[in-house]
Design an enzyme around this catalytic site. Sequence first.
Site, PDB file in Angstrom:
ATOM      1  NE  ARG A 185       0.680   9.876  10.437  1.00 34.86           N
ATOM      2  CZ  ARG A 185       0.197   8.778   9.837  1.00 34.86           C
ATOM      3  NH1 ARG A 185      -1.017   8.393  10.064  1.00 34.86           N
ATOM      4  NH2 ARG A 185       0.969   8.087   9.022  1.00 34.86           N
ATOM      5  CB  CYS A 195      -4.253   6.116  11.007  1.00 33.75           C
ATOM      6  SG  CYS A 195      -5.052   4.721  10.246  1.00 33.75           S
ATOM      7  NE  ARG A 246      -6.816   4.685   5.577  1.00 33.21           N
ATOM      8  CZ  ARG A 246      -5.834   5.139   6.331  1.00 33.21           C
ATOM      9  NH1 ARG A 246      -6.063   5.460   7.574  1.00 33.21           N
ATOM     10  NH2 ARG A 246      -4.624   5.286   5.845  1.00 33.21           N
ATOM     11  CG  ASP A 296       2.569   1.017   9.711  1.00 28.97           C
ATOM     12  OD1 ASP A 296       2.327   1.885  10.570  1.00 28.97           O
ATOM     13  OD2 ASP A 296       2.637   1.283   8.491  1.00 28.97           O
ATOM     14  CE  LYS A 344      -1.792   1.701   4.039  1.00 29.29           C
ATOM     15  NZ  LYS A 344      -1.626   3.124   4.271  1.00 29.29           N
ATOM     16  CG  ASN A 345       2.348   2.704   3.579  1.00 29.80           C
ATOM     17  OD1 ASN A 345       1.180   3.068   3.394  1.00 29.80           O
ATOM     18  ND2 ASN A 345       2.813   2.389   4.779  1.00 29.80           N
TER      19      ASN A 345
HETATM   20  C1  UD1 Z   1       4.491   6.334   6.774  1.00 23.96           C
HETATM   21  C2  UD1 Z   1       3.466   5.260   6.552  1.00 23.96           C
HETATM   22  C3  UD1 Z   1       2.904   4.757   7.866  1.00 23.96           C
HETATM   23  C4  UD1 Z   1       4.029   4.342   8.810  1.00 23.96           C
HETATM   24  C5  UD1 Z   1       5.077   5.437   8.924  1.00 23.96           C
HETATM   25  C6  UD1 Z   1       6.304   5.017   9.722  1.00 23.96           C
HETATM   26  C7  UD1 Z   1       2.530   5.906   4.413  1.00 23.96           C
HETATM   27  C8  UD1 Z   1       1.360   6.422   3.656  1.00 23.96           C
HETATM   28  N1  UD1 Z   1       2.395   5.826   5.732  1.00 23.96           N
HETATM   29  O1  UD1 Z   1       3.816   7.413   7.394  1.00 23.96           O
HETATM   30  O2  UD1 Z   1       2.059   3.647   7.604  1.00 23.96           O
HETATM   31  O3  UD1 Z   1       3.496   4.107  10.092  1.00 23.96           O
HETATM   32  O4  UD1 Z   1       5.525   5.834   7.618  1.00 23.96           O
HETATM   33  O5  UD1 Z   1       6.894   3.896   9.137  1.00 23.96           O
HETATM   34  O6  UD1 Z   1       3.533   5.530   3.846  1.00 23.96           O
HETATM   35  N2  UD1 Z   1       7.750  13.525  11.356  1.00 23.96           N
HETATM   36  C9  UD1 Z   1       8.153  14.801  11.679  1.00 23.96           C
HETATM   37  N3  UD1 Z   1       8.213  15.724  10.676  1.00 23.96           N
HETATM   38  C10 UD1 Z   1       7.899  15.433   9.394  1.00 23.96           C
HETATM   39  C11 UD1 Z   1       7.499  14.117   9.066  1.00 23.96           C
HETATM   40  C12 UD1 Z   1       7.443  13.179  10.084  1.00 23.96           C
HETATM   41  O7  UD1 Z   1       8.444  15.103  12.837  1.00 23.96           O
HETATM   42  O8  UD1 Z   1       7.970  16.324   8.540  1.00 23.96           O
HETATM   43  C13 UD1 Z   1       7.667  12.498  12.427  1.00 23.96           C
HETATM   44  C14 UD1 Z   1       6.243  11.962  12.581  1.00 23.96           C
HETATM   45  O9  UD1 Z   1       5.468  12.788  13.433  1.00 23.96           O
HETATM   46  C15 UD1 Z   1       6.516  10.597  13.171  1.00 23.96           C
HETATM   47  C16 UD1 Z   1       7.836  10.172  12.506  1.00 23.96           C
HETATM   48  O10 UD1 Z   1       8.429  11.378  12.020  1.00 23.96           O
HETATM   49  O11 UD1 Z   1       6.709  10.702  14.547  1.00 23.96           O
HETATM   50  C17 UD1 Z   1       7.700   9.195  11.356  1.00 23.96           C
HETATM   51  O12 UD1 Z   1       6.787   9.712  10.428  1.00 23.96           O
HETATM   52  P1  UD1 Z   1       6.868   9.347   8.866  1.00 23.96           P
HETATM   53  O13 UD1 Z   1       7.949   8.336   8.646  1.00 23.96           O
HETATM   54  O14 UD1 Z   1       6.910  10.604   8.102  1.00 23.96           O
HETATM   55  O15 UD1 Z   1       5.478   8.642   8.658  1.00 23.96           O
HETATM   56  P2  UD1 Z   1       4.496   8.838   7.449  1.00 23.96           P
HETATM   57  O16 UD1 Z   1       5.265   9.049   6.191  1.00 23.96           O
HETATM   58  O17 UD1 Z   1       3.446   9.801   7.823  1.00 23.96           O
END
Ligand code: UD1
Length: 430
Positions: A122, A117, A397, A305, A22-23
């Site tokens: 985030r 979610c 989803r 996850d 999915k991701n």
């Molecule tokens: C993606 C996945 C999600 C998975 C996550 C971590 C998708 C659509 N979703 O989410 O299923 O749980 O990776 O493997 O691919 N953060 C910041 N600043 C930013 C971005 C992130 O502080 O600009 C923090 C977030 O709050 C979180 C951590 O970094 O604590 C990891 O987030 P991130 O790896 O970005 O997750 P997603 O890409 O949202």
Amino acid sequence: MEQYVIKGGIPLIGEVEIGGAKNAALAILAAAILCDEPVVVDNIPDIRDISVILSAIQSIGAEVERLGRHTVKITGKTIHMVHVGYDSIKKIRASYYLLGALLGKYKKAEVPLPGGCNIGIRAIDQHKKGFEALGAKVKIEHGMIMAETDSLKGAHLYFDVVSVGATINVMLAAVLAEGNTILENPAKEPHVVDVANFLNSMGANIKGAGTDVIRIKGVKSLHGTEYSIIPDQIEAGTFMLAAAATKGDVIVRNVIPKHLEAISAKLMEIGCQITEEDDAVRVFGNSELKHTQIKTLPYPGFPTDMQPQMTVTLALSHGTSIVTETIFDNRFKYVDELAKMGASIKVEGNTAIVDGVKKLTGAEISAPDLRAGAALIIAGLAADGCTVIDDIQYIERGYEGLDEKLRQLGGQIERVACEKDIQRFKLKIC
Ligand code: UD1
């Protein structure tokens, strides 16, 4: 309102085929608009998040043609706007990939702030930092992120936080920037590598994805391609944990065992037998599982996850386990639901202290988010008696035909639409 009704206590036995990730798919479908030529993407999962991103891509003018249940053709040539509407995208996190793709191609993008979610804060500061380093002006107004520039220029960027989303998004913008971009401290998840491989198949020049430094040489344009998405590591892990928790014996097929190492290692530690083939993993759940410690970390660490599914398994394992969630700050919401089934789990801050119990018992519970919902299904499959799970739209989803695949393994689970259906299931099975 659809629900799952489950009669538990039956070990899952047999073979299951895993679908596309999915991701990876969400990012790759957004990335497909980076060129004008047709791009064919295969092995996409047939799930709601994918439909949402495809309709958003269509809404800005791209041609989207479903060639089959798991194959889609996207032609970005006809895109006529860089503003993505709120309604088409609010429910999914990956909407932000359209920001990187539109900014990369048209140097301007307006995308609603991402949904997805509710598993904690985030932030998107690292995405913003990356786009700004490439020379874009980025602002957040009226619930939209807007990024614009006359030209994108390669940059040397250090991510303060390891972020899957930010790594991919900056990669999407940087492939068409002038000059070289270096991304330090990037995420190394298999789907980050898959997106880089996809972009390279379109003519991008990305090296080092999956390592500590990604180097991107900007190119003038990208061309059409045909690409097949990697298998879903989290879907595979979910079935592995379902096998363990139900004390079953399941061969999980069409996987890349290397991507599952953190999960396999923990399962072996608690007493499961794991055997690997080239593209399959077999999980044999012993009669009594042991306690352990889990800390979620960026890849190759234990995936956040998979944390809820692992906690359910530990709730049924002998002794006291400690589960520490380091990625998201609101990922233990399902624990209250598990308590209704007899689990003994105490949450303190980002840590869950799990006292294993001999058995769980069926209850009426709600899925608080996607992966927690999958974990509650595992709990229902392992529990004595009947479990009814509400809010299954979260689960749908991210999992294609989860109930059907579980039934193939002998799981007694049905998707029901009303109380009458539940009663019918209970009369027939419970
Ligand atoms: C993606 C996945 C999600 C998975 C996550 C971590 C998708 C659509 N979703 O989410 O299923 O749980 O990776 O493997 O691919 N953060 C910041 N600043 C930013 C971005 C992130 O502080 O600009 C923090 C977030 O709050 C979180 C951590 O970094 O604590 C990891 O987030 P991130 O790896 O970005 O997750 P997603 O890409 O949202």
